[in-house]
Design a protein around this motif. Structure first.
Motif, PDB file in Angstrom:
ATOM      1  N   SER A 103       0.861  -1.180   0.000  1.00 21.81           N
ATOM      2  CA  SER A 103       0.000   0.000   0.000  1.00 21.81           C
ATOM      3  C   SER A 103       0.898   1.229   0.000  1.00 21.81           C
ATOM      4  N   ILE A 104       0.325   2.360  -0.397  1.00 16.94           N
ATOM      5  CA  ILE A 104       1.091   3.609  -0.388  1.00 16.94           C
ATOM      6  C   ILE A 104       1.501   3.956   1.037  1.00 16.94           C
ATOM      7  N   ASP A 105       0.605   3.755   1.981  1.00 16.33           N
ATOM      8  CA  ASP A 105       0.931   4.045   3.381  1.00 16.33           C
ATOM      9  C   ASP A 105       2.092   3.175   3.870  1.00 16.33           C
ATOM     10  N   ALA A 106       2.096   1.902   3.471  1.00 13.98           N
ATOM     11  CA  ALA A 106       3.169   0.990   3.879  1.00 13.98           C
ATOM     12  C   ALA A 106       4.505   1.427   3.291  1.00 13.98           C
ATOM     13  N   LEU A 107       4.489   1.893   2.062  1.00 12.52           N
ATOM     14  CA  LEU A 107       5.721   2.377   1.437  1.00 12.52           C
ATOM     15  C   LEU A 107       6.271   3.590   2.185  1.00 12.52           C
ATOM     16  N   TRP A 108       5.401   4.479   2.621  1.00 14.88           N
ATOM     17  CA  TRP A 108       5.853   5.654   3.365  1.00 14.88           C
ATOM     18  C   TRP A 108       6.381   5.263   4.745  1.00 14.88           C
ATOM     19  N   SER A 109       5.753   4.281   5.369  1.00 13.45           N
ATOM     20  CA  SER A 109       6.256   3.815   6.670  1.00 13.45           C
ATOM     21  C   SER A 109       7.644   3.210   6.529  1.00 13.45           C
ATOM     22  N   TRP A 110       7.847   2.461   5.446  1.00 20.66           N
ATOM     23  CA  TRP A 110       9.159   1.874   5.155  1.00 20.66           C
ATOM     24  C   TRP A 110      10.187   2.971   4.924  1.00 20.66           C
ATOM     25  N   ARG A 111       9.793   3.982   4.173  1.00 24.51           N
ATOM     26  CA  ARG A 111      10.670   5.131   3.921  1.00 24.51           C
ATOM     27  C   ARG A 111      11.083   5.778   5.242  1.00 24.51           C
ATOM     28  N   ASP A 112      10.134   6.003   6.132  1.00 20.21           N
ATOM     29  CA  ASP A 112      10.434   6.643   7.411  1.00 20.21           C
ATOM     30  C   ASP A 112      11.392   5.795   8.253  1.00 20.21           C
ATOM     31  N   ALA A 113      11.209   4.465   8.204  1.00 16.64           N
ATOM     32  CA  ALA A 113      12.072   3.568   8.981  1.00 16.64           C
ATOM     33  C   ALA A 113      13.507   3.610   8.468  1.00 16.64           C
ATOM     34  N   ILE A 114      13.687   3.668   7.154  1.00 15.25           N
ATOM     35  CA  ILE A 114      15.028   3.730   6.574  1.00 15.25           C
ATOM     36  C   ILE A 114      15.716   5.036   6.945  1.00 15.25           C
ATOM     37  N   VAL A 115      14.989   6.138   6.869  1.00 17.53           N
ATOM     38  CA  VAL A 115      15.564   7.437   7.243  1.00 17.53           C
ATOM     39  C   VAL A 115      15.930   7.442   8.727  1.00 17.53           C
ATOM     40  N   SER A 116      15.055   6.901   9.554  1.00 21.46           N
ATOM     41  CA  SER A 116      15.320   6.852  11.003  1.00 21.46           C
ATOM     42  C   SER A 116      16.570   6.043  11.313  1.00 21.46           C
TER      43      SER A 116
END
Length: 210
Positions: free
Chosen positions: A92-105
């Motif tokens: 999902s688009i939301d899941a992709l953004w959560s993954w993005r946030d985890a990588i940046v963190s």
């Protein structure tokens, strides 16, 4: 010279204590090679870091190339497991953004040092070690397939338009991620990673069905 490696078979023959010792050696080598590079890490360095004798180390790894092979497998597993369970549910688009946030963190936690453990090995070994290059390509492919699986699921459910190409989008996203990680390492701040991931996710989002 290419080295024959029967690592998996050897591991099956090891006792529990033997597996633990081997794992300690590989983890120590991975840590040092991530910090210093492959060329900057000697077998003696690994021996000291793992707190094993020379005979113990050479019992499991007859030469440095065998140890490098084990480190590639170790780092691939570490990178993918660090992104679970997000990586296995990028549907999902939301899941992709959560993954993005985890990588940046994660890069913030690391103070933007080291870059990608797999990418760092690839930049050092791809041109000089054909066997290592193939192993690294396999590791990247596992990563790409995990991303691709979520995009394909979205495409099949009709959440992405028919003209979206999940395979190409997955490759583009992983390629962007690697470039972002490299520039984040160089600049010691996460904006390159954030910018490129934001751009790629916006591009993927442009295929979303309204």
């Amino acid at each position: 010279m290419e080295t024959k490696n029967d690592g998996p078979k050897q591991e099956q023959r090891l006792t529990k204590k033997g597996k633990e010792t081997r794992a300690r050696i590989v983890a120590a080598a991975a840590k040092l090679m991530f910090e210093r590079g492959v060329a900057g890490t000697t077998v003696e360095d690994v021996q000291r870091e793992a707190k094993v004798s020379a005979s113990q180390l050479y019992h499991y790894f007859q030469e440095k190339r065998e140890l490098v092979h084990a480190v590639i497998l170790f780092q691939t597993a570490q990178v993918l497991s660090a992104q679970e369970p997000l990586l296995s549910h990028l549907d999902s688009i939301d899941a992709l953004w959560s993954w993005r946030d985890a990588i940046v963190s994660l890069q913030v936690e690391r103070q933007c040092r080291g870059g990608c453990p797999i990418g760092s090995l690839a930049s050092e070994l791809a041109d000089s070690e054909p066997v290592a290059r193939a192993e690294l390509a396999s590791g990247f492919m596992k990563w790409e397939l995990a991303i691709r699986g979520g995009l394909i699921a979205m495409h099949e459910r009709g959440q992405l338009r028919g003209d979206a190409e999940p395979e190409r989008l997955a490759l583009a996203l992983l390629t962007a991620l690697q470039g972002g990680l490299l520039l984040t390492q160089v600049h010691r701040e996460t904006s390159p990673l954030e910018v490129v991931l934001d751009a790629m996710l916006a591009h993927i989002g442009s295929f979303a069905q309204s």
